[in-house]
Write a protein that holds these residues in place. Structure first.
Motif, PDB file in Angstrom:
ATOM      1  N   SER A 114      40.923  50.774 105.085  1.00 46.30           N
ATOM      2  CA  SER A 114      39.663  50.254 104.587  1.00 46.30           C
ATOM      3  C   SER A 114      39.929  49.019 103.736  1.00 46.30           C
ATOM      4  O   SER A 114      40.872  48.993 102.944  1.00 46.30           O
ATOM      5  N   THR A 115      39.100  48.011 103.885  1.00 50.33           N
ATOM      6  CA  THR A 115      39.290  46.760 103.149  1.00 50.33           C
ATOM      7  C   THR A 115      38.092  46.458 102.271  1.00 50.33           C
ATOM      8  O   THR A 115      36.967  46.887 102.542  1.00 50.33           O
ATOM      9  N   ASN A 116      38.352  45.690 101.227  1.00 47.71           N
ATOM     10  CA  ASN A 116      37.310  45.257 100.323  1.00 47.71           C
ATOM     11  C   ASN A 116      37.636  43.843  99.866  1.00 47.71           C
ATOM     12  O   ASN A 116      38.793  43.533  99.583  1.00 47.71           O
ATOM     13  N   TYR A 117      36.611  43.002  99.799  1.00 45.98           N
ATOM     14  CA  TYR A 117      36.794  41.605  99.433  1.00 45.98           C
ATOM     15  C   TYR A 117      35.817  41.196  98.346  1.00 45.98           C
ATOM     16  O   TYR A 117      34.678  41.673  98.293  1.00 45.98           O
TER      17      TYR A 117
ATOM     18  N   VAL B  16      52.151  43.664 102.309  1.00 48.55           N
ATOM     19  CA  VAL B  16      50.760  43.300 102.445  1.00 48.55           C
ATOM     20  C   VAL B  16      50.663  41.790 102.554  1.00 48.55           C
ATOM     21  O   VAL B  16      51.433  41.059 101.921  1.00 48.55           O
ATOM     22  N   TYR B  17      49.723  41.319 103.359  1.00 47.10           N
ATOM     23  CA  TYR B  17      49.528  39.902 103.589  1.00 47.10           C
ATOM     24  C   TYR B  17      48.098  39.515 103.250  1.00 47.10           C
ATOM     25  O   TYR B  17      47.188  40.329 103.287  1.00 47.10           O
ATOM     26  N   MET B  18      47.902  38.263 102.950  1.00 47.09           N
ATOM     27  CA  MET B  18      46.557  37.739 102.823  1.00 47.09           C
ATOM     28  C   MET B  18      46.509  36.333 103.399  1.00 47.09           C
ATOM     29  O   MET B  18      47.121  35.410 102.854  1.00 47.09           O
ATOM     30  N   GLN B  19      45.801  36.206 104.504  1.00 44.56           N
ATOM     31  CA  GLN B  19      45.564  34.911 105.113  1.00 44.56           C
ATOM     32  C   GLN B  19      44.374  34.265 104.426  1.00 44.56           C
ATOM     33  O   GLN B  19      43.297  34.858 104.360  1.00 44.56           O
ATOM     34  N   MET B  20      44.560  33.064 103.927  1.00 42.24           N
ATOM     35  CA  MET B  20      43.526  32.350 103.202  1.00 42.24           C
ATOM     36  C   MET B  20      43.196  31.071 103.954  1.00 42.24           C
ATOM     37  O   MET B  20      44.029  30.165 104.052  1.00 42.24           O
ATOM     38  N   ASN B  21      41.992  30.993 104.474  1.00 38.54           N
ATOM     39  CA  ASN B  21      41.531  29.836 105.219  1.00 38.54           C
ATOM     40  C   ASN B  21      40.391  29.150 104.476  1.00 38.54           C
ATOM     41  O   ASN B  21      39.760  29.725 103.597  1.00 38.54           O
ATOM     42  N   SER B  22      40.126  27.923 104.870  1.00 37.04           N
ATOM     43  CA  SER B  22      39.038  27.141 104.276  1.00 37.04           C
ATOM     44  C   SER B  22      39.096  27.170 102.755  1.00 37.04           C
ATOM     45  O   SER B  22      38.097  27.420 102.073  1.00 37.04           O
ATOM     46  N   LEU B  23      40.260  26.909 102.228  1.00 34.05           N
ATOM     47  CA  LEU B  23      40.467  27.004 100.787  1.00 34.05           C
ATOM     48  C   LEU B  23      39.638  25.972 100.033  1.00 34.05           C
ATOM     49  O   LEU B  23      39.433  24.852 100.494  1.00 34.05           O
ATOM     50  N   LYS B  24      39.178  26.386  98.863  1.00 31.42           N
ATOM     51  CA  LYS B  24      38.354  25.564  97.998  1.00 31.42           C
ATOM     52  C   LYS B  24      39.049  25.361  96.654  1.00 31.42           C
ATOM     53  O   LYS B  24      39.865  26.190  96.251  1.00 31.42           O
ATOM     54  N   PRO B  25      38.721  24.288  95.938  1.00 28.33           N
ATOM     55  CA  PRO B  25      39.332  24.092  94.622  1.00 28.33           C
ATOM     56  C   PRO B  25      39.135  25.283  93.687  1.00 28.33           C
ATOM     57  O   PRO B  25      40.025  25.571  92.873  1.00 28.33           O
ATOM     58  N   GLU B  26      38.019  25.975  93.791  1.00 27.49           N
ATOM     59  CA  GLU B  26      37.776  27.127  92.940  1.00 27.49           C
ATOM     60  C   GLU B  26      38.659  28.329  93.270  1.00 27.49           C
ATOM     61  O   GLU B  26      38.654  29.322  92.534  1.00 27.49           O
TER      62      GLU B  26
ATOM     63  N   GLY C 278      40.136  22.910 102.270  1.00 29.06           N
ATOM     64  CA  GLY C 278      39.973  23.119 103.693  1.00 29.06           C
ATOM     65  C   GLY C 278      41.216  23.619 104.391  1.00 29.06           C
ATOM     66  O   GLY C 278      41.147  24.048 105.554  1.00 29.06           O
ATOM     67  N   GLY C 279      42.337  23.600 103.704  1.00 26.18           N
ATOM     68  CA  GLY C 279      43.591  24.044 104.271  1.00 26.18           C
ATOM     69  C   GLY C 279      43.766  25.548 104.199  1.00 26.18           C
ATOM     70  O   GLY C 279      42.872  26.281 103.772  1.00 26.18           O
ATOM     71  N   SER C 280      44.950  26.006 104.606  1.00 27.01           N
ATOM     72  CA  SER C 280      45.241  27.433 104.687  1.00 27.01           C
ATOM     73  C   SER C 280      46.585  27.763 104.068  1.00 27.01           C
ATOM     74  O   SER C 280      47.507  26.939 104.057  1.00 27.01           O
ATOM     75  N   LEU C 281      46.687  28.975 103.558  1.00 23.32           N
ATOM     76  CA  LEU C 281      47.933  29.549 103.085  1.00 23.32           C
ATOM     77  C   LEU C 281      47.968  31.016 103.477  1.00 23.32           C
ATOM     78  O   LEU C 281      46.922  31.642 103.632  1.00 23.32           O
ATOM     79  N   ARG C 282      49.171  31.550 103.599  1.00 29.08           N
ATOM     80  CA  ARG C 282      49.340  32.972 103.868  1.00 29.08           C
ATOM     81  C   ARG C 282      50.266  33.564 102.817  1.00 29.08           C
ATOM     82  O   ARG C 282      51.443  33.214 102.755  1.00 29.08           O
ATOM     83  N   LEU C 283      49.730  34.452 102.001  1.00 25.96           N
ATOM     84  CA  LEU C 283      50.506  35.122 100.982  1.00 25.96           C
ATOM     85  C   LEU C 283      51.120  36.404 101.535  1.00 25.96           C
ATOM     86  O   LEU C 283      50.498  37.113 102.322  1.00 25.96           O
ATOM     87  N   SER C 284      52.339  36.691 101.098  1.00 24.51           N
ATOM     88  CA  SER C 284      53.025  37.917 101.475  1.00 24.51           C
ATOM     89  C   SER C 284      53.510  38.622 100.223  1.00 24.51           C
ATOM     90  O   SER C 284      53.873  37.984  99.239  1.00 24.51           O
TER      91      SER C 284
ATOM     92  N   ARG D  70      36.527  34.102 104.645  1.00 24.59           N
ATOM     93  CA  ARG D  70      37.585  33.107 104.547  1.00 24.59           C
ATOM     94  C   ARG D  70      38.973  33.730 104.425  1.00 24.59           C
ATOM     95  O   ARG D  70      39.941  33.179 104.949  1.00 24.59           O
ATOM     96  N   PHE D  71      39.076  34.851 103.718  1.00 24.37           N
ATOM     97  CA  PHE D  71      40.354  35.523 103.500  1.00 24.37           C
ATOM     98  C   PHE D  71      40.417  36.799 104.331  1.00 24.37           C
ATOM     99  O   PHE D  71      39.401  37.480 104.524  1.00 24.37           O
ATOM    100  N   THR D  72      41.612  37.146 104.785  1.00 25.13           N
ATOM    101  CA  THR D  72      41.827  38.372 105.536  1.00 25.13           C
ATOM    102  C   THR D  72      43.076  39.071 105.018  1.00 25.13           C
ATOM    103  O   THR D  72      44.153  38.474 104.995  1.00 25.13           O
ATOM    104  N   ILE D  73      42.932  40.325 104.615  1.00 20.71           N
ATOM    105  CA  ILE D  73      44.060  41.104 104.134  1.00 20.71           C
ATOM    106  C   ILE D  73      44.540  42.034 105.244  1.00 20.71           C
ATOM    107  O   ILE D  73      43.737  42.565 106.018  1.00 20.71           O
ATOM    108  N   SER D  74      45.842  42.225 105.332  1.00 23.76           N
ATOM    109  CA  SER D  74      46.432  43.121 106.315  1.00 23.76           C
ATOM    110  C   SER D  74      47.718  43.690 105.747  1.00 23.76           C
ATOM    111  O   SER D  74      48.197  43.256 104.694  1.00 23.76           O
ATOM    112  N   LYS D  75      48.302  44.658 106.440  1.00 24.03           N
ATOM    113  CA  LYS D  75      49.521  45.269 105.951  1.00 24.03           C
ATOM    114  C   LYS D  75      50.407  45.714 107.097  1.00 24.03           C
ATOM    115  O   LYS D  75      49.954  45.923 108.226  1.00 24.03           O
ATOM    116  N   ASP D  76      51.684  45.846 106.788  1.00 27.36           N
ATOM    117  CA  ASP D  76      52.679  46.368 107.712  1.00 27.36           C
ATOM    118  C   ASP D  76      53.318  47.558 107.013  1.00 27.36           C
ATOM    119  O   ASP D  76      54.135  47.387 106.106  1.00 27.36           O
TER     120      ASP D  76
END
Length: 119
Positions: free
Chosen positions: A56-59, A78-88, A15-21, A66-72
């Motif tokens: 253009s994005t693809n998931y 490139v970033y990826m916001q990950m919300n509502s994380l699951k054990p899988e 249920g938590g969140s992480l942001r990858l860069s 749950r996840f959102t990719i973006s870039k600068d």
């Protein structure tokens, strides 16, 4: 020739969140796609999210909504916001870059970072 440095992984509760860069540096040519892949134990590496030079994005179906990719572009990051994380979602996550070098394309990969989601 291209270095990809990833950050933002770690251990979180379901249920938590992480942001990858992922910051790209070095001799970078025209970037076509940046994205994130992951590999869980006993499974093949799979695409999670990608973003093209035209934004253009693809998931993967398992992360849509749950996840959102973006870039600068100015930072080649490139970033990826990950919300509502699951054990899988637990896996090693790899940053990927595809750029053109003359008549062919080149794939670059980050070293991989661990994301662990506890129940």
């Amino acid at each position: 020739q291209v270095q990809l440095v990833e950050s933002g992984g770690g251990l979180v509760q379901a249920g938590g969140s992480l942001r990858l860069s992922c910051a790209a540096s070095g001799n970078i040519f025209s970037i076509n796609v940046m994205g994130w892949y992951r590999q869980a134990p006993g499974k093949q590496r799979e695409m999670v999210a990608t973003i093209t030079n035209t934004l253009s994005t693809n998931y993967a179906g398992s992360v849509k909504g749950r996840f959102t990719i973006s870039k600068d572009n100015a930072k080649n990051t490139v970033y990826m916001q990950m919300n509502s994380l699951k054990p899988e979602d637990t896996a090693v996550y790899y940053c990927n870059l595809l750029d053109d070098i003359g008549p062919h394309s080149r794939q670059s990969w980050g070293q991989g970072i661990q994301v662990t989601v506890s129940s």
